[in-house]
Design a protein around this motif. Sequence first.
Motif, short mmCIF file in Angstrom:
data_model
loop_
_atom_site.label_atom_id
_atom_site.label_comp_id
_atom_site.label_asym_id
_atom_site.label_seq_id
_atom_site.Cartn_x
_atom_site.Cartn_y
_atom_site.Cartn_z
N LYS B 170 1.17 -1.42 0.03
CA LYS B 170 -0.10 -0.14 0.10
C LYS B 170 0.68 1.32 -0.35
N TRP B 171 2.08 1.35 0.94
CA TRP B 171 2.26 2.69 0.98
C TRP B 171 3.40 2.99 -0.69
N LEU B 172 3.87 1.61 -1.10
CA LEU B 172 3.94 1.89 -2.54
C LEU B 172 2.85 3.25 -3.21
N ILE B 191 -3.86 9.79 -10.87
CA ILE B 191 -4.07 7.76 -10.88
C ILE B 191 -4.58 7.92 -9.53
N ALA B 192 -5.37 7.56 -8.84
CA ALA B 192 -5.77 7.56 -7.39
C ALA B 192 -6.48 7.11 -7.02
N MET B 193 -4.95 5.70 -6.37
CA MET B 193 -5.25 4.20 -6.83
C MET B 193 -6.28 3.73 -5.50
N PHE B 194 -6.76 5.03 -4.29
CA PHE B 194 -7.71 3.93 -3.00
C PHE B 194 -8.61 5.56 -3.09
N ALA B 195 -9.24 5.54 -4.19
CA ALA B 195 -10.65 5.85 -4.43
C ALA B 195 -11.45 5.84 -4.91
N GLN B 196 -11.23 4.48 -5.59
CA GLN B 196 -12.35 3.90 -5.84
C GLN B 196 -11.99 2.34 -5.79
N GLY B 197 -13.31 1.71 -5.72
CA GLY B 197 -12.84 -0.16 -4.97
C GLY B 197 -12.32 -0.98 -5.98
N PHE B 273 -8.89 -11.85 5.57
CA PHE B 273 -9.28 -10.69 5.99
C PHE B 273 -8.36 -9.27 6.49
N GLU B 274 -6.86 -9.82 6.40
CA GLU B 274 -5.36 -9.21 6.33
C GLU B 274 -5.36 -8.55 5.58
N SER B 280 -7.12 -0.89 4.87
CA SER B 280 -7.99 -0.15 5.20
C SER B 280 -8.86 -0.45 3.96
N SER B 281 -9.76 -1.16 3.40
CA SER B 281 -10.19 -1.32 2.26
C SER B 281 -12.17 -1.37 2.44
N GLN B 282 -12.58 -1.19 4.00
CA GLN B 282 -13.64 -1.08 4.79
C GLN B 282 -14.70 -0.15 3.87
#
Lengths: 384, 340
Positions: B170-172, B191-197, B273-274, B280-282
């Motif tokens: 994730k940190w990369l 690009i925003a990798m953590f903005a969409q599912g 689970f991990e 933090s994809s919840q």
Amino acid sequence: MSTPRALRQSLGLRLTSAGFLIFWCLLAAFPIFWIAVMSFKSPVDAFAANPLDVMIGPETKAKGHGLSIPDIIVLLGAIYMVWRVSAKGLPRLIAANAPEGWKWLWWIGGVIAIGLGVVIGFATIPPVMAGVNGALGALGEPLLGLTTEHYRAVWVDNEFYRNFLNSLLITVGVVTISLTVGTLAGYGLARSGSNLAFWLLIIALIFRALPHSVLVAGYLPWFINSAEILEPIMGESAPTLYGQPIAVIAVLVSINQPFTIWMLRSFFQNIPAELDEAARVDGCSHFEAFRRVIMPVMWPGVITTGLFSFLLAYNDFLVCALLLDAQNQTMVPAITGYFNRETTTTDQVEAVAAAVSIIAPLFLLVMVFQKQIVSGLTAGAVKG
Amino acid sequence: MKFRTFAAFVGPSLLLMFLFIAAPLASVLWQSFHITKPVFETVSVETCTPGFPSQICTTEERTIPQLEDGKVVTRTDYVGWQSYRNVLEPDRAAAAIERGSWSDLMTIDFWKALRFTLTFTLITLPLAIGLGLLIALAVNNALKQVRGPVIFVSLLPFIITPVIGALSIKWLFIGDGIMTAMLERWLQQDIAMFAQGWTIEILMLFYRVWHVAPFAFVIFYAGLQSVNQDTLESAIIDGASRFERLRYVIVPHLMPLIVFVSMIHLMDAYRCFEEVIGFSSQAHRISLQFLTFDLMTPDDSGNRSISRASASAMLTMIGIALLLIPLVRKTWRDHKGSSA
């Protein structure tokens, strides 16, 4: 010995194979290597978009933290020494010196000694090198930016050592208890060919597949109310099990039992049954035979199984997060406290430093016990 | 071995497994049909404020938890399938299916988690096995001297703490992390990798393959050491090409191991689970086990929905049972075959 000509491979194929292997090694090691680098840089450098900036760390260097050429040489030398000692030196030392039956203690002692050595080196070498750099003048100028302030913040200011002690308590408890209980059961199962033993193993297999959250859902209400439930039996001293490390140890040992007994059983099956039969003929009971004849030769299997128990307990997130208080966590759940906060980039780099601190012992473990891990993984599979 | 000695050896382990695995299972089953709630009582409270000429008094009815010795009194009721209905939300799900609206169905946590867990398990399976096999073949092909270090490096993704493995990837990519910056330069777009599912999902799949491939590799590599050289040579004499030898000699030889790795992988990936914690994809993607975990974590007012968590746990178990039936049947047949 030369390979038959027909089996020889074309140059193209060999190059592809080697290229793929290099690619895989990069892929496997890069994320881990990268977070290790990030943890030593100031926030601006750690999250820089240009990889070179992350490596060299101009901002960190500008603040006066850095590695000079002598530093780099000493660092590389130290890494090589640790690798040498753990992968080659320790096994040779144990093979030459350790008395039969006590090897396991030497292994554990050796790992702890190397770990302590690394920690002491981490604390003492920088001041010494600072002096050396001062004396060298221009050659001692920093070349690579590097700072250990995040580690100081995590371990000293945020008292991460408390979480470390919790992890230590839980892993040591889990490994010792699960090995004690597991070796007995594994031996019993390996030496009994009855249908009952087979069914017990099948049930253990089913238990292994259960999601841990299912089990924890079963414990939670009981643990929270355990003081009231146990009161009629234990009186006033009845403990609330929720938040107790001892309860987590019991839970992790049990969750780990199915795997442990399967693995130890396959190791015991490799020890010829004639060995304990001979002891029985000489008048030993089953337990005496186990103690005098089997225990001295079972250590390779026990060390391997112990490693996997250690990994399970050390890496666990779910059970500890749900059954321990937030103030009293082990290291892995505690780290979520950092990255959920993540308000500033300093917090993020501190989270990275905490993460690297957690995986550093595992790194050491793989170096020392690579052979045992591989044999443990294959023991289960090849036996079926 | 006499039964009593056997029992003495196996006893402690069985006791632990009974207390902490079998008993909790029964407890979960019971909990999923019961709800424990504080008992509320309605009291009328008269509050008076000073006024002129007389005080102004109002009486209002309040619902407060009943107390006994300073503790909240709770009552446990049998509620039947209520908790299961709360988890499955059959009415909303049926309505969504009737309208043919996939996105509506995906607003219900359970169905969302089920969809993710199943695709996650099935997509990572062939990738992990394939990658593991390729690495095993490549290492087997490499010089003896490099094999040790390569195995060391390969073990790292498998051995490090899963949450931290996920975090390291994730940190990369986080924010303008180096990988995101590289992708942006290459694709010439933001690009925003953590903005969409779906981007998070790709990273989660990648992480799992990265984590499991070493395990598959070690097992297959051990299997490759026992490939029958005579069979290989006769295959060459029969004119089999390199690929045909792989297809008809090596893969069949490894087949039992491939089945073994697949079973282990299915069990483990289904318990995914991990990844949810690490990435933090919840908000976008949850797994079945995370759903149970989330229901058990105290909410803002400190309540844990144990009953719903138990129901979701029991539903998760159905999948595990389906996975295990063929495995247990096969082991039983092997056992009967070996003892006959």
